[in-house]
Write a protein that holds these residues in place. Structure first.
Motif, PDB file in Angstrom:
ATOM      1  N   ALA A 170       0.799  -1.211  -0.002  1.00  0.00           N
ATOM      2  CA  ALA A 170      -0.229   0.022   0.123  1.00  0.00           C
ATOM      3  C   ALA A 170       0.830   1.368  -0.055  1.00  0.00           C
ATOM      4  N   MET A 171       1.856   1.401   0.570  1.00  0.00           N
ATOM      5  CA  MET A 171       2.853   2.523   0.635  1.00  0.00           C
ATOM      6  C   MET A 171       3.528   2.578  -0.606  1.00  0.00           C
ATOM      7  N   ILE A 172       4.010   1.478  -1.221  1.00  0.00           N
ATOM      8  CA  ILE A 172       4.567   1.486  -2.542  1.00  0.00           C
ATOM      9  C   ILE A 172       3.689   2.273  -3.549  1.00  0.00           C
ATOM     10  N   GLU A 173       2.122   1.733  -3.537  1.00  0.00           N
ATOM     11  CA  GLU A 173       1.436   2.037  -4.307  1.00  0.00           C
ATOM     12  C   GLU A 173       1.407   3.804  -4.234  1.00  0.00           C
ATOM     13  N   THR A 174       1.136   4.280  -3.212  1.00  0.00           N
ATOM     14  CA  THR A 174       1.183   5.461  -2.642  1.00  0.00           C
ATOM     15  C   THR A 174       2.217   6.388  -3.295  1.00  0.00           C
ATOM     16  N   LEU A 175       3.499   5.872  -3.171  1.00  0.00           N
ATOM     17  CA  LEU A 175       4.453   6.595  -3.492  1.00  0.00           C
ATOM     18  C   LEU A 175       4.532   6.381  -5.236  1.00  0.00           C
ATOM     19  N   VAL A 176       4.229   5.484  -5.886  1.00  0.00           N
ATOM     20  CA  VAL A 176       4.020   5.424  -7.246  1.00  0.00           C
ATOM     21  C   VAL A 176       2.915   6.716  -7.718  1.00  0.00           C
ATOM     22  N   ALA A 177       1.755   6.852  -7.115  1.00  0.00           N
ATOM     23  CA  ALA A 177       0.815   7.616  -7.480  1.00  0.00           C
ATOM     24  C   ALA A 177       1.144   8.794  -7.184  1.00  0.00           C
ATOM     25  N   LYS A 178       1.963   9.099  -6.289  1.00  0.00           N
ATOM     26  CA  LYS A 178       2.586  10.497  -6.100  1.00  0.00           C
ATOM     27  C   LYS A 178       3.840  10.869  -6.922  1.00  0.00           C
ATOM     28  N   GLY A 179       4.113  10.041  -7.692  1.00  0.00           N
ATOM     29  CA  GLY A 179       5.310  10.135  -8.496  1.00  0.00           C
ATOM     30  C   GLY A 179       6.673  10.254  -7.741  1.00  0.00           C
ATOM     31  N   HIS A 180       6.765   9.548  -6.728  1.00  0.00           N
ATOM     32  CA  HIS A 180       8.055   9.383  -6.176  1.00  0.00           C
ATOM     33  C   HIS A 180       8.778   8.058  -6.369  1.00  0.00           C
ATOM     34  N   ALA A 181       7.879   7.047  -7.009  1.00  0.00           N
ATOM     35  CA  ALA A 181       8.594   5.863  -7.371  1.00  0.00           C
ATOM     36  C   ALA A 181       8.030   5.352  -8.741  1.00  0.00           C
ATOM     37  N   TYR A 182       8.673   4.330  -9.267  1.00  0.00           N
ATOM     38  CA  TYR A 182       8.316   3.908 -10.711  1.00  0.00           C
ATOM     39  C   TYR A 182       8.518   2.411 -10.920  1.00  0.00           C
ATOM     40  N   ALA A 183       7.731   1.895 -11.867  1.00  0.00           N
ATOM     41  CA  ALA A 183       7.885   0.532 -11.948  1.00  0.00           C
ATOM     42  C   ALA A 183       8.848   0.488 -13.241  1.00  0.00           C
ATOM     43  N   LEU A 204      11.218   1.405  -8.110  1.00  0.00           N
ATOM     44  CA  LEU A 204      12.356   1.895  -7.304  1.00  0.00           C
ATOM     45  C   LEU A 204      11.772   3.294  -6.882  1.00  0.00           C
ATOM     46  N   PHE A 205      12.316   3.611  -5.762  1.00  0.00           N
ATOM     47  CA  PHE A 205      12.080   5.055  -5.108  1.00  0.00           C
ATOM     48  C   PHE A 205      12.901   6.332  -6.019  1.00  0.00           C
ATOM     49  N   SER A 206      12.379   7.326  -6.462  1.00  0.00           N
ATOM     50  CA  SER A 206      13.243   8.252  -7.193  1.00  0.00           C
ATOM     51  C   SER A 206      13.741   9.175  -6.280  1.00  0.00           C
ATOM     52  N   VAL A 207      15.015   9.120  -5.963  1.00  0.00           N
ATOM     53  CA  VAL A 207      15.437   9.811  -4.943  1.00  0.00           C
ATOM     54  C   VAL A 207      15.613  11.231  -5.339  1.00  0.00           C
ATOM     55  N   SER A 208      15.676  11.697  -6.469  1.00  0.00           N
ATOM     56  CA  SER A 208      15.647  12.931  -7.197  1.00  0.00           C
ATOM     57  C   SER A 208      14.265  13.803  -6.830  1.00  0.00           C
ATOM     58  N   SER A 209      13.227  12.992  -6.434  1.00  0.00           N
ATOM     59  CA  SER A 209      11.939  13.516  -6.293  1.00  0.00           C
ATOM     60  C   SER A 209      11.700  13.968  -4.783  1.00  0.00           C
ATOM     61  N   TYR A 210      12.675  13.599  -4.074  1.00  0.00           N
ATOM     62  CA  TYR A 210      12.594  14.156  -2.731  1.00  0.00           C
ATOM     63  C   TYR A 210      14.118  15.288  -2.205  1.00  0.00           C
ATOM     64  N   PRO A 211      13.821  16.603  -2.208  1.00  0.00           N
ATOM     65  CA  PRO A 211      14.891  17.417  -2.177  1.00  0.00           C
ATOM     66  C   PRO A 211      15.525  17.324  -0.952  1.00  0.00           C
ATOM     67  N   ASP A 212      15.124  16.817   0.046  1.00  0.00           N
ATOM     68  CA  ASP A 212      15.794  16.800   1.371  1.00  0.00           C
ATOM     69  C   ASP A 212      16.566  15.376   1.635  1.00  0.00           C
ATOM     70  N   TYR A 213      16.629  14.608   0.464  1.00  0.00           N
ATOM     71  CA  TYR A 213      17.478  13.379   0.582  1.00  0.00           C
ATOM     72  C   TYR A 213      19.033  13.456   0.797  1.00  0.00           C
ATOM     73  N   GLY A 214      19.403  13.005   1.960  1.00  0.00           N
ATOM     74  CA  GLY A 214      21.017  13.091   2.299  1.00  0.00           C
ATOM     75  C   GLY A 214      21.035  13.993   3.580  1.00  0.00           C
ATOM     76  N   LYS A 215      19.904  14.646   4.140  1.00  0.00           N
ATOM     77  CA  LYS A 215      19.979  15.768   5.322  1.00  0.00           C
ATOM     78  C   LYS A 215      20.413  14.867   6.690  1.00  0.00           C
TER      79      LYS A 215
END
Length: 458
Positions: free
Chosen positions: A127-140, A146-157
């Protein structure tokens, strides 16, 4: 109310713990992957966060703290072990969880409020993965998600790393289906000989990072107070947890305070099977190192600092605990732990400082205060004390001691002082306490009696 301050890895500063809901202080700690015995390094976060759990319950009340520690029971290491041994995966994970409980119980660790198994939360992960795909943060891609790291600007903080640095430092071969080298797997396909579950992307199994996010959300909500684990998990595991959790549930903040314990070394070197200094908690217990002694050693260094496990520290901890147990024998504990001990723990779980306060109580002869305060740290409890009880001698041991005492007396009479001294020193090394009286020598066994050392004197 006691004010608790904790070092937050994310902000690199101590922060006052201000619970989101004081009626339910919530903590999540990453647990083991269950395919083998827990080694001594695995035990450190257990003891550290068990101590914090005790402090939180003391300050906020036992019914107002929720502590979650997971079991990773779907993993490629488990699959490999099952194939190697020709056993069912569930048999291996059930057995390993049983071992884990036995070993951590021996260290005096309380059971968490919840111990979820990853395989029990596959639906929540999907269910969480489906939410991430629907919001454009993950792709099949090719059966993977896979989670799209570039979609989250705070990655690495959390780990203070930039995406460019991480990309430049990537040493693994990048899978062709990844849009970015830093993208990480949320779901992967399973062949027929591997465990798998039906999903919108085909039969497969979750990646490692998604399980903690899904279980934490289900049991603790979008935001909770503390997330803990070893410093080795800060990147990429915890960094990935933050990214996927905050993107799936932007209305929350996931964990407010991130805590990480330092690495463990053995006699100044990294613990490694190749160096021959790798050992499990079970190994130590089997060798006769009491669980209470292991706990004391692990608490003797501040949790954020590297700890060096040495035989000298084990011996010193053993002597200290024996001395303290002799002091509290037959004593009822005080109604509460000494405020100095509580204050030390409230200052970023300063267990080394708390132990220093226990030494002061012992030196002052405050047995009742010592018992209550040590109990607050999970030490000197009745159920952990059997190891310190003096053993009883069977007929063979008693006969051996009497024969050696007769030999010592004969050696003295013959002025063979070298042999007499050897026996005297040998008794001491074997844990036989000899007292010479006018009526003759008397003896008793010390808690550390070693029958093999006694036999070597013959």
């Amino acid at each position: 109310m006691t004010e608790i301050t904790l070092y937050n890895t994310r902000t690199k500063a101590k922060e006052r713990l201000a619970p989101i809901d004081p009626r339910n202080v919530r903590m999540y700690v990453c647990g083991p992957t269950v395919y083998d015995r827990a080694h001594i390094g695995n035990a450190r976060p257990v003891v550290v966060f068990d101590t914090l759990f005790r402090l939180l319950r003391h300050v906020h009340g036992e019914s107002h703290v929720t502590y979650v520690r997971n079991f990773t029971d779907v993993d490629d290491k488990i699959n490999a072990r099952a194939q190697r041994d020709g056993r069912a995966i569930r048999d291996i994970t059930d057995e390993t969880i049983g071992w884990y409980h036995e070993d951590m119980d021996a260290l005096g660790a309380l059971r968490p409020s919840f111990e979820p198994r990853a395989t029990e939360y596959i639906g929540q992960m999907i269910a969480m993965i489906e939410t991430l795909v629907a919001k454009g943060h993950a792709y099949a891609a090719e059966g993977h998600v896979l989670f799209s790291v570039s979609s989250y600007p705070d990655y690495g903080k959390l780990s203070r790393r930039s995406l460019d640095e991480m990309r430049a430092g990537a040493r693994v071969e990048v899978a062709p289906y990844k849009r970015d080298p830093m993208d990480f797997v949320l779901w992967k396909p399973s062949s027929d000989d591997l465990p798998g579950w039906e999903s919108p992307w085909g039969r497969g199994r979750p990646g490692w990072h998604i399980e903690c996010s899904a279980m934490a959300h289900d049991l603790l909500g979008e935001s909770f107070d503390i997330h803990g684990g070893g410093i080795d998990l800060a990147f990429p595991h915890h960094e990935n947890e933050v990214a996927q959790s905050c993107c799936a549930h932007p209305e929350g903040q996931f964990a407010k305070i991130w805590m990480h314990n330092g690495y463990l070394q053995v006699e100044g070197e990294k613990m490694s099977k190749s160096l021959g200094n790798f050992f499990t908690v079970h190994d130590l217990l089997e060798k006769g190192v009491p669980g209470e002694v292991i706990r004391f050693v692990l608490l003797s260094t501040h949790y954020r600092q590297p700890i060096d496990w040495t035989e000298a520290k084990v011996e010193e901890a053993t002597k200290t605990l024996r001395k303290w147990r002799a002091l509290i024998e037959g004593i009822e504990p005080s109604s509460s732990a000494a405020s100095t001990v509580v204050d030390a723990l409230a200052d970023d779980v300063n267990t080394a400082g708390a132990i220093a306060e226990l030494h002061k109580l012992a030196s002052a002869g405050d047995a009742a205060g010592l018992k209550a305060s040590a109990g607050f740290l999970g030490l000197l409890s009745d159920d952990l004390g059997a190891w310190a009880e003096a053993p009883t001698a069977d007929a063979d041991v008693g006969a051996t001691i009497e024969a050696l005492l007769a030999e010592r007396a004969a050696a003295r009479k013959a002025r063979d002082f070298a042999r007499a001294d050897t026996l005297r020193d040998g008794f001491a090394a074997a844990g036989v306490l000899v007292k010479d009286t006018a009526a003759g020598a008397t003896w008793e066994l010390a808690p550390d009696f070693d029958a093999a050392k006694l036999e070597a004197l013959r």
